[in-house]
Design a protein around this motif. Sequence first.
Motif, PDB file in Angstrom:
ATOM      1  N   ASP A  94       0.834  -1.191   0.000  1.00 42.25           N
ATOM      2  CA  ASP A  94       0.000   0.000   0.000  1.00 42.25           C
ATOM      3  C   ASP A  94       0.875   1.249   0.000  1.00 42.25           C
ATOM      4  OD1 ASP A  94      -2.802   1.263   0.637  1.00 42.25           O
ATOM      5  OD2 ASP A  94      -1.443   2.104   2.151  1.00 42.25           O
ATOM      6  N   MET A  95       0.415   2.325  -0.663  1.00 37.30           N
ATOM      7  CA  MET A  95       1.234   3.524  -0.781  1.00 37.30           C
ATOM      8  C   MET A  95       1.551   4.137   0.567  1.00 37.30           C
ATOM      9  SD  MET A  95       2.689   5.302  -3.212  1.00 37.30           S
ATOM     10  CE  MET A  95       4.148   5.419  -2.196  1.00 37.30           C
ATOM     11  N   SER A  96       0.600   4.133   1.485  1.00 36.47           N
ATOM     12  CA  SER A  96       0.855   4.693   2.808  1.00 36.47           C
ATOM     13  C   SER A  96       1.932   3.902   3.543  1.00 36.47           C
ATOM     14  CB  SER A  96      -0.438   4.714   3.626  1.00 36.47           C
ATOM     15  OG  SER A  96      -0.206   5.233   4.915  1.00 36.47           O
ATOM     16  N   VAL A  97       1.879   2.577   3.429  1.00 35.32           N
ATOM     17  CA  VAL A  97       2.891   1.724   4.058  1.00 35.32           C
ATOM     18  C   VAL A  97       4.259   1.997   3.441  1.00 35.32           C
ATOM     19  CG1 VAL A  97       3.668  -0.659   4.371  1.00 35.32           C
ATOM     20  CG2 VAL A  97       1.258  -0.081   4.684  1.00 35.32           C
ATOM     21  N   VAL A  98       4.297   2.087   2.117  1.00 34.13           N
ATOM     22  CA  VAL A  98       5.556   2.342   1.417  1.00 34.13           C
ATOM     23  C   VAL A  98       6.172   3.659   1.879  1.00 34.13           C
ATOM     24  CG1 VAL A  98       6.591   2.908  -0.822  1.00 34.13           C
ATOM     25  CG2 VAL A  98       4.981   1.007  -0.635  1.00 34.13           C
ATOM     26  N   ALA A  99       5.391   4.725   1.836  1.00 33.72           N
ATOM     27  CA  ALA A  99       5.927   6.048   2.161  1.00 33.72           C
ATOM     28  C   ALA A  99       6.397   6.132   3.605  1.00 33.72           C
ATOM     29  CB  ALA A  99       4.876   7.117   1.882  1.00 33.72           C
ATOM     30  N   ASN A 100       5.605   5.586   4.528  1.00 33.74           N
ATOM     31  CA  ASN A 100       6.002   5.626   5.933  1.00 33.74           C
ATOM     32  C   ASN A 100       7.212   4.737   6.211  1.00 33.74           C
ATOM     33  OD1 ASN A 100       4.113   7.355   7.603  1.00 33.74           O
ATOM     34  ND2 ASN A 100       2.630   6.143   6.472  1.00 33.74           N
ATOM     35  N   SER A 101       7.304   3.614   5.509  1.00 34.54           N
ATOM     36  CA  SER A 101       8.454   2.723   5.690  1.00 34.54           C
ATOM     37  C   SER A 101       9.727   3.355   5.139  1.00 34.54           C
ATOM     38  CB  SER A 101       8.183   1.389   4.992  1.00 34.54           C
ATOM     39  OG  SER A 101       9.285   0.526   5.107  1.00 34.54           O
ATOM     40  N   VAL A 102       9.655   3.957   3.957  1.00 32.18           N
ATOM     41  CA  VAL A 102      10.816   4.648   3.390  1.00 32.18           C
ATOM     42  C   VAL A 102      11.221   5.810   4.293  1.00 32.18           C
ATOM     43  CG1 VAL A 102      11.594   6.101   1.466  1.00 32.18           C
ATOM     44  CG2 VAL A 102      10.418   3.936   1.010  1.00 32.18           C
ATOM     45  N   ASN A 103      10.235   6.515   4.816  1.00 33.43           N
ATOM     46  CA  ASN A 103      10.508   7.603   5.751  1.00 33.43           C
ATOM     47  C   ASN A 103      11.320   7.100   6.944  1.00 33.43           C
ATOM     48  OD1 ASN A 103       9.809  10.452   6.694  1.00 33.43           O
ATOM     49  ND2 ASN A 103       8.939   9.267   8.374  1.00 33.43           N
ATOM     50  N   ARG A 104      10.895   5.963   7.528  1.00 33.31           N
ATOM     51  CA  ARG A 104      11.587   5.395   8.686  1.00 33.31           C
ATOM     52  C   ARG A 104      12.999   4.960   8.319  1.00 33.31           C
ATOM     53  NH1 ARG A 104      12.028   6.392  13.412  1.00 33.31           N
ATOM     54  NH2 ARG A 104      14.203   6.217  12.881  1.00 33.31           N
ATOM     55  N   GLU A 158      17.900  -4.522  10.034  1.00 33.29           N
ATOM     56  CA  GLU A 158      17.147  -3.860  11.086  1.00 33.29           C
ATOM     57  C   GLU A 158      17.963  -2.746  11.728  1.00 33.29           C
ATOM     58  OE1 GLU A 158      14.612  -4.933  15.154  1.00 33.29           O
ATOM     59  OE2 GLU A 158      15.876  -6.451  14.194  1.00 33.29           O
ATOM     60  N   ASP A 159      19.239  -2.989  11.958  1.00 30.69           N
ATOM     61  CA  ASP A 159      20.102  -1.961  12.543  1.00 30.69           C
ATOM     62  C   ASP A 159      20.280  -0.769  11.602  1.00 30.69           C
ATOM     63  OD1 ASP A 159      20.425  -3.533  14.784  1.00 30.69           O
ATOM     64  OD2 ASP A 159      22.416  -4.267  14.227  1.00 30.69           O
ATOM     65  N   ALA A 160      20.362  -1.040  10.323  1.00 33.15           N
ATOM     66  CA  ALA A 160      20.606   0.032   9.352  1.00 33.15           C
ATOM     67  C   ALA A 160      19.348   0.814   9.009  1.00 33.15           C
ATOM     68  CB  ALA A 160      21.205  -0.553   8.073  1.00 33.15           C
ATOM     69  N   LEU A 161      18.216   0.114   8.892  1.00 35.85           N
ATOM     70  CA  LEU A 161      17.006   0.716   8.328  1.00 35.85           C
ATOM     71  C   LEU A 161      15.865   0.865   9.323  1.00 35.85           C
ATOM     72  CD1 LEU A 161      17.009  -1.470   5.087  1.00 35.85           C
ATOM     73  CD2 LEU A 161      17.814   0.905   5.263  1.00 35.85           C
ATOM     74  N   GLY A 162      15.979   0.243  10.487  1.00 36.94           N
ATOM     75  CA  GLY A 162      14.861   0.216  11.417  1.00 36.94           C
ATOM     76  C   GLY A 162      13.904  -0.903  11.049  1.00 36.94           C
ATOM     77  N   THR A 163      13.167  -1.405  12.041  1.00 35.41           N
ATOM     78  CA  THR A 163      12.285  -2.548  11.806  1.00 35.41           C
ATOM     79  C   THR A 163      11.244  -2.243  10.739  1.00 35.41           C
ATOM     80  OG1 THR A 163      12.568  -3.241  14.111  1.00 35.41           O
ATOM     81  CG2 THR A 163      10.712  -4.181  12.903  1.00 35.41           C
ATOM     82  N   PHE A 164      10.525  -1.141  10.877  1.00 35.52           N
ATOM     83  CA  PHE A 164       9.500  -0.787   9.886  1.00 35.52           C
ATOM     84  C   PHE A 164      10.129  -0.323   8.578  1.00 35.52           C
ATOM     85  CE2 PHE A 164       6.018   2.278   8.481  1.00 35.52           C
ATOM     86  CZ  PHE A 164       5.267   1.272   7.880  1.00 35.52           C
ATOM     87  N   GLY A 165      11.300   0.276   8.670  1.00 38.06           N
ATOM     88  CA  GLY A 165      11.991   0.720   7.463  1.00 38.06           C
ATOM     89  C   GLY A 165      12.344  -0.423   6.533  1.00 38.06           C
ATOM     90  N   MET A 166      12.464  -1.619   7.092  1.00 40.94           N
ATOM     91  CA  MET A 166      12.805  -2.788   6.276  1.00 40.94           C
ATOM     92  C   MET A 166      11.678  -3.164   5.316  1.00 40.94           C
ATOM     93  SD  MET A 166      14.542  -5.200   9.204  1.00 40.94           S
ATOM     94  CE  MET A 166      14.553  -6.667   8.160  1.00 40.94           C
ATOM     95  N   THR A 167      10.433  -2.848   5.647  1.00 36.97           N
ATOM     96  CA  THR A 167       9.290  -3.319   4.862  1.00 36.97           C
ATOM     97  C   THR A 167       9.400  -2.898   3.402  1.00 36.97           C
ATOM     98  OG1 THR A 167       7.871  -3.223   6.827  1.00 36.97           O
ATOM     99  CG2 THR A 167       6.780  -3.293   4.680  1.00 36.97           C
ATOM    100  N   ALA A 168       9.496  -1.603   3.148  1.00 42.30           N
ATOM    101  CA  ALA A 168       9.616  -1.124   1.778  1.00 42.30           C
ATOM    102  C   ALA A 168      11.012  -1.372   1.222  1.00 42.30           C
ATOM    103  CB  ALA A 168       9.291   0.367   1.708  1.00 42.30           C
ATOM    104  N   SER A 169      12.017  -1.242   2.071  1.00 47.36           N
ATOM    105  CA  SER A 169      13.395  -1.383   1.599  1.00 47.36           C
ATOM    106  C   SER A 169      13.662  -2.775   1.045  1.00 47.36           C
ATOM    107  CB  SER A 169      14.378  -1.076   2.731  1.00 47.36           C
ATOM    108  OG  SER A 169      14.235   0.253   3.179  1.00 47.36           O
ATOM    109  N   LEU A 170      13.157  -3.811   1.721  1.00 48.41           N
ATOM    110  CA  LEU A 170      13.355  -5.178   1.235  1.00 48.41           C
ATOM    111  C   LEU A 170      12.675  -5.385  -0.113  1.00 48.41           C
ATOM    112  CD1 LEU A 170      12.965  -7.222   4.536  1.00 48.41           C
ATOM    113  CD2 LEU A 170      14.992  -7.162   3.063  1.00 48.41           C
TER     114      LEU A 170
END
Length: 218
Positions: A94-104, A158-170
């Motif tokens: 979802d776009m909201s998940v993507v944007a918030n994950s990239v933000n994190r 997880e250390d580099a991107l944060g737990t939620f940041g991993m969602t979109a990054s992966l």
Amino acid sequence: FPVTIPVFDFAAGQQLDAAEASDVAAAAMKIYGIQMEDMGFALDRLTAISNLTAIGAKDLQIALANSAKGAIAGKQGMTEMLVTMGLAKNAGLDMSVVANSVNRALLSMATTGRSTLEGLGIQVEDNKGHFRDFGDVLLDLTAKTEKMTDAQRAKTLEDALGTFGMTASLAVMEQLKRDHNPVGGDPQGCKSAGLHAPAAAQFHRDHEGVPGHDSGHF
């Protein structure tokens, strides 16, 4: 935000109403420091991004607003951010998940995750002290972690991107690994975002000579 001719043109081309188009334009100006005189070019750029990625016109305001703090902290350009987010959305997020994950992820990279990246030999900044494009850092991170065990890789990401940041990054990293095509001369970030060569080349032909090319705003 004034509803100018470029905003009307953008609204008509993207099937948005004037208020929706104005909100997108206002978000772009606020987050990326785009000047009113350059708004026509910026909206043309947003149109191209919407046409070339999975980010629809109605996703643009969410994409811009929800990733704003990370974009500012990581000193990212609008094109790089949106094209990279388009890859994550293309994976079905979802776009909201993507944007918030990239933000994190960007907030982490700019603060606590920076030492993890640098410990892997990944530079967050270039030799001029400018933050590198998010997609380029993810490309490096993919290469540095591909031979790790699953547990080591998960902990490092997880250390580099944060737990939620991993969602979109992966999701982005998987597509970069699968679809990345070298494209020579890529100041706008299309190469790092994994666009196929014809799409990237067309993007540059359509937007050559855009004001702010060296400012990082676009």
